[in-house]
Scaffold this motif. Structure first.
Motif, PDB file in Angstrom:
ATOM      1  N   PRO A 250      12.375  24.845  -2.928  1.00 59.80           N
ATOM      2  CA  PRO A 250      12.638  23.512  -2.365  1.00 59.80           C
ATOM      3  C   PRO A 250      13.040  22.507  -3.442  1.00 59.80           C
ATOM      4  N   ASN A 251      14.114  21.772  -3.178  1.00 56.60           N
ATOM      5  CA  ASN A 251      14.531  20.738  -4.133  1.00 56.60           C
ATOM      6  C   ASN A 251      13.938  19.372  -3.782  1.00 56.60           C
ATOM      7  N   GLU A 252      13.204  19.299  -2.672  1.00 56.81           N
ATOM      8  CA  GLU A 252      12.595  18.028  -2.281  1.00 56.81           C
ATOM      9  C   GLU A 252      11.313  18.288  -1.498  1.00 56.81           C
ATOM     10  N   ALA A 253      10.326  17.474  -1.753  1.00 59.69           N
ATOM     11  CA  ALA A 253       9.070  17.516  -0.988  1.00 59.69           C
ATOM     12  C   ALA A 253       8.640  16.083  -0.721  1.00 59.69           C
ATOM     13  N   ILE A 254       8.184  15.833   0.503  1.00 56.84           N
ATOM     14  CA  ILE A 254       7.758  14.489   0.894  1.00 56.84           C
ATOM     15  C   ILE A 254       6.303  14.531   1.335  1.00 56.84           C
ATOM     16  N   LEU A 255       5.489  13.706   0.711  1.00 57.39           N
ATOM     17  CA  LEU A 255       4.069  13.546   1.043  1.00 57.39           C
ATOM     18  C   LEU A 255       3.851  12.153   1.613  1.00 57.39           C
ATOM     19  N   GLN A 256       3.100  12.080   2.709  1.00 57.30           N
ATOM     20  CA  GLN A 256       2.760  10.785   3.276  1.00 57.30           C
ATOM     21  C   GLN A 256       1.269  10.744   3.594  1.00 57.30           C
ATOM     22  N   GLY A 257       0.662   9.595   3.338  1.00 66.51           N
ATOM     23  CA  GLY A 257      -0.777   9.511   3.562  1.00 66.51           C
ATOM     24  C   GLY A 257      -1.278   8.090   3.714  1.00 66.51           C
ATOM     25  N   THR A 258      -2.581   7.983   3.839  1.00 66.02           N
ATOM     26  CA  THR A 258      -3.243   6.690   3.998  1.00 66.02           C
ATOM     27  C   THR A 258      -4.378   6.569   2.996  1.00 66.02           C
ATOM     28  N   ILE A 259      -4.585   5.358   2.518  1.00 68.10           N
ATOM     29  CA  ILE A 259      -5.654   5.066   1.563  1.00 68.10           C
ATOM     30  C   ILE A 259      -6.533   3.975   2.153  1.00 68.10           C
ATOM     31  N   ARG A 260      -7.840   4.209   2.175  1.00 61.37           N
ATOM     32  CA  ARG A 260      -8.796   3.244   2.724  1.00 61.37           C
ATOM     33  C   ARG A 260      -9.905   2.999   1.706  1.00 61.37           C
ATOM     34  N   THR A 261     -10.306   1.751   1.573  1.00 56.52           N
ATOM     35  CA  THR A 261     -11.453   1.405   0.731  1.00 56.52           C
ATOM     36  C   THR A 261     -11.984   0.050   1.158  1.00 56.52           C
ATOM     37  N   THR A 262     -13.184  -0.268   0.715  1.00 57.80           N
ATOM     38  CA  THR A 262     -13.765  -1.581   1.013  1.00 57.80           C
ATOM     39  C   THR A 262     -13.871  -2.446  -0.227  1.00 57.80           C
ATOM     40  N   ASP A 263     -13.235  -2.026  -1.310  1.00 58.24           N
ATOM     41  CA  ASP A 263     -13.339  -2.733  -2.583  1.00 58.24           C
ATOM     42  C   ASP A 263     -11.935  -2.964  -3.140  1.00 58.24           C
ATOM     43  N   GLU A 264     -11.578  -4.213  -3.392  1.00 59.29           N
ATOM     44  CA  GLU A 264     -10.223  -4.529  -3.857  1.00 59.29           C
ATOM     45  C   GLU A 264      -9.945  -3.951  -5.243  1.00 59.29           C
ATOM     46  N   ALA A 265     -10.959  -3.892  -6.108  1.00 61.61           N
ATOM     47  CA  ALA A 265     -10.748  -3.311  -7.437  1.00 61.61           C
ATOM     48  C   ALA A 265     -10.443  -1.823  -7.327  1.00 61.61           C
ATOM     49  N   VAL A 266     -11.131  -1.131  -6.438  1.00 60.99           N
ATOM     50  CA  VAL A 266     -10.869   0.293  -6.219  1.00 60.99           C
ATOM     51  C   VAL A 266      -9.488   0.476  -5.581  1.00 60.99           C
ATOM     52  N   ARG A 267      -9.121  -0.432  -4.709  1.00 60.66           N
ATOM     53  CA  ARG A 267      -7.789  -0.401  -4.101  1.00 60.66           C
ATOM     54  C   ARG A 267      -6.708  -0.454  -5.179  1.00 60.66           C
ATOM     55  N   ASP A 268      -6.867  -1.363  -6.150  1.00 63.19           N
ATOM     56  CA  ASP A 268      -5.922  -1.454  -7.277  1.00 63.19           C
ATOM     57  C   ASP A 268      -5.942  -0.182  -8.110  1.00 63.19           C
ATOM     58  N   GLN A 269      -7.149   0.324  -8.382  1.00 62.40           N
ATOM     59  CA  GLN A 269      -7.302   1.527  -9.196  1.00 62.40           C
ATOM     60  C   GLN A 269      -6.576   2.715  -8.573  1.00 62.40           C
ATOM     61  N   ILE A 270      -6.737   2.912  -7.285  1.00 65.60           N
ATOM     62  CA  ILE A 270      -6.106   4.038  -6.610  1.00 65.60           C
ATOM     63  C   ILE A 270      -4.586   3.940  -6.691  1.00 65.60           C
ATOM     64  N   GLU A 271      -4.045   2.781  -6.392  1.00 65.40           N
ATOM     65  CA  GLU A 271      -2.585   2.633  -6.424  1.00 65.40           C
ATOM     66  C   GLU A 271      -2.033   2.924  -7.817  1.00 65.40           C
ATOM     67  N   GLN A 272      -2.679   2.392  -8.844  1.00 64.93           N
ATOM     68  CA  GLN A 272      -2.187   2.575 -10.211  1.00 64.93           C
ATOM     69  C   GLN A 272      -2.310   4.021 -10.675  1.00 64.93           C
ATOM     70  N   ARG A 273      -3.495   4.621 -10.430  1.00 63.20           N
ATOM     71  CA  ARG A 273      -3.741   5.968 -10.955  1.00 63.20           C
ATOM     72  C   ARG A 273      -2.918   7.024 -10.234  1.00 63.20           C
ATOM     73  N   LEU A 274      -2.690   6.873  -8.931  1.00 63.61           N
ATOM     74  CA  LEU A 274      -1.901   7.878  -8.233  1.00 63.61           C
ATOM     75  C   LEU A 274      -0.481   7.944  -8.790  1.00 63.61           C
ATOM     76  N   GLU A 275       0.107   6.795  -9.058  1.00 69.49           N
ATOM     77  CA  GLU A 275       1.465   6.841  -9.610  1.00 69.49           C
ATOM     78  C   GLU A 275       1.460   7.368 -11.043  1.00 69.49           C
ATOM     79  N   GLN A 276       0.442   7.023 -11.826  1.00 70.17           N
ATOM     80  CA  GLN A 276       0.347   7.565 -13.185  1.00 70.17           C
ATOM     81  C   GLN A 276       0.286   9.093 -13.163  1.00 70.17           C
ATOM     82  N   MET A 277      -0.545   9.634 -12.275  1.00 65.59           N
ATOM     83  CA  MET A 277      -0.681  11.085 -12.175  1.00 65.59           C
ATOM     84  C   MET A 277       0.622  11.734 -11.724  1.00 65.59           C
TER      85      MET A 277
END
Length: 390
Positions: A250-277
């Motif tokens: 496959p030359n392309e793969a598409i992933l779609q998902g949802t992220i839920r949390t009750t903490d804004e700092a964790v919300r920021d952490q998840i967004e930043q770290r997922l793209e870094q990884m």
């Protein structure tokens, strides 16, 4: 001063059942609630409650008390879901693939029932009650649009409350919680770009599916080892698509998902770290990626002052042991959160589960005992007058 005779309660309950069933039988999707809003308008007009349309399909009602004072908002969402109903009832949805499976028909009925009650008490009320019949909760964030359009102004709204039918709690109960009661909701879509090749010669290609799989496993490790286990957080990928044939890299793969949390700092952490990884994993094998991350509804934070006051009104409606203090938030999301970002407010859950009604929200057979509507309307009305007198 704030009392209803049994005959008055029964009359209001019957009116709420009629309203709920009419709305249930003719559900409309987010931003398409034209008939629903016109019907709500007609009910408010029959009560001589000032009303107007906001954001195309939203309805605002204003009930002015006999004395000047503060203003409290009562919010009810009005949109339905893309679900084919499978209930065997006389008021089943007549619209294919559209159903009130999240209780919004009941929310409208309870808010209008509260308006009927408050209308009877109008001359004794010190202040105003503003009703927000809000479109597009299930999609598009109708609450934010109503706020931007000025729903909290003229007169200025000092606090807001909302009540959600909740089949996770037993019928006859009401759930209360200070602080986060529902999570934030973000959507992620990742497109990984590789290079096609023959399945028998994988060294000639860059396998986008393999990259997606590696990233998915890395996310599980990240969630288990980098996020504080005492902080609620959910990362769910519900869609993965890749490939055109069984023997082609496959030359392309598409992933779609949802992220839920009750903490804004964790919300920021998840967004930043997922793209870094993702960036690191792609660089390892020579792949590239496209990143789409949409922040949707924020955390629904209940203000303690409103919750404590509402517990007083709940004691006038529910048995003492039926007033539940919830110890954990739900990871579902609600755009009522936009209201609680602007003004003090709180959302409450009224239980519907019993031996006859046990299906969850968003199920094609979700339904509830309509007798709970009266308790909900009384709770909303009493909470409103207590706030205005506080």
């Amino acid at each position: 001063m704030y009392h209803l005779e049994l005959s008055e309660k029964n009359e209001i309950l019957q009116e709420m059942i009629q309203i709920r069933r009419k709305i249930h039988a003719d559900p409309e999707l987010s931003t398409q609630e034209y008939k629903t809003s016109k019907y709500i308008q007609s009910i408010l007009q029959s009560m001589e409650v000032h009303e107007y349309i906001l954001c195309d399909t939203g309805v605002v009602g204003l009930l002015e008390g006999g004395q000047q004072g503060k203003t409290i908002g009562i919010r009810a969402d009005i949109d339905a879901l893309s679900i084919q109903e499978k209930n065997d009832v006389s008021y089943i949805s007549k619209n294919p693939e559209v159903m009130h499976a999240c209780g919004h028909d009941g929310h409208v009925a309870m808010a209008l029932g509260a308006a009927m009650i408050l209308k009877k008490w109008q001359k004794n009320i010190k202040g105003n009650i503003k009703f927000f019949f809000q479109p597009a909760e299930e999609q598009y964030g109708g609450a934010e649009r109503m706020i931007q359009a000025g729903v909290l102004q003229n007169p200025t709204v000092d606090a807001a409350i909302a009540l959600h039918l909740w089949p996770d709690l037993s019928k006859g109960t009401i759930g209360c919680k200070e602080g986060p009661i529902m999570a934030s909701n973000d959507r992620i879509k990742i497109t990984i770009k590789g290079k096609s090749g023959h399945g028998a010669m994988p060294q000639t290609g860059i396998d986008a599916l393999s990259v997606a799989s590696t990233f998915y496993q890395a996310v599980q490790q990240f969630q288990a080892r980098e996020i504080n286990p005492l902080t609620p957080a959910v990362i769910t990928f519900g869609m993965l698509s890749a490939g055109t044939s069984y023997n082609i890299i496959p030359n392309e793969a598409i992933l779609q998902g949802t992220i839920r949390t009750t903490d804004e700092a964790v919300r920021d952490q998840i967004e930043q770290r997922l793209e870094q990884m993702l960036k690191s994993i792609c660089e390892m094998v020579g792949a590239t990626y496209e990143w789409e991350y949409a922040r949707q509804y924020p955390v629904t934070n209940n203000h303690s002052s409103i919750v404590n006051l509402a517990k007083e009104s709940a004691a006038m409606v529910f048995e003492k042991d039926k007033i539940l203090t919830l110890d954990k938030p739900y990871m579902t999301a609600e755009d009522f959160s936009y209201f609680t970002q602007e003004i003090p407010g709180a959302m409450f859950f009224i239980g519907t589960k019993d031996e006859n009604y046990a299906y969850p929200l968003h199920h094609e057979k979700f339904n509830f005992d309509e007798k709970v509507l009266l308790d909900g309307a009384l709770f909303l009305a009493l909470t409103a007058v207590l706030f205005l007198e506080s």
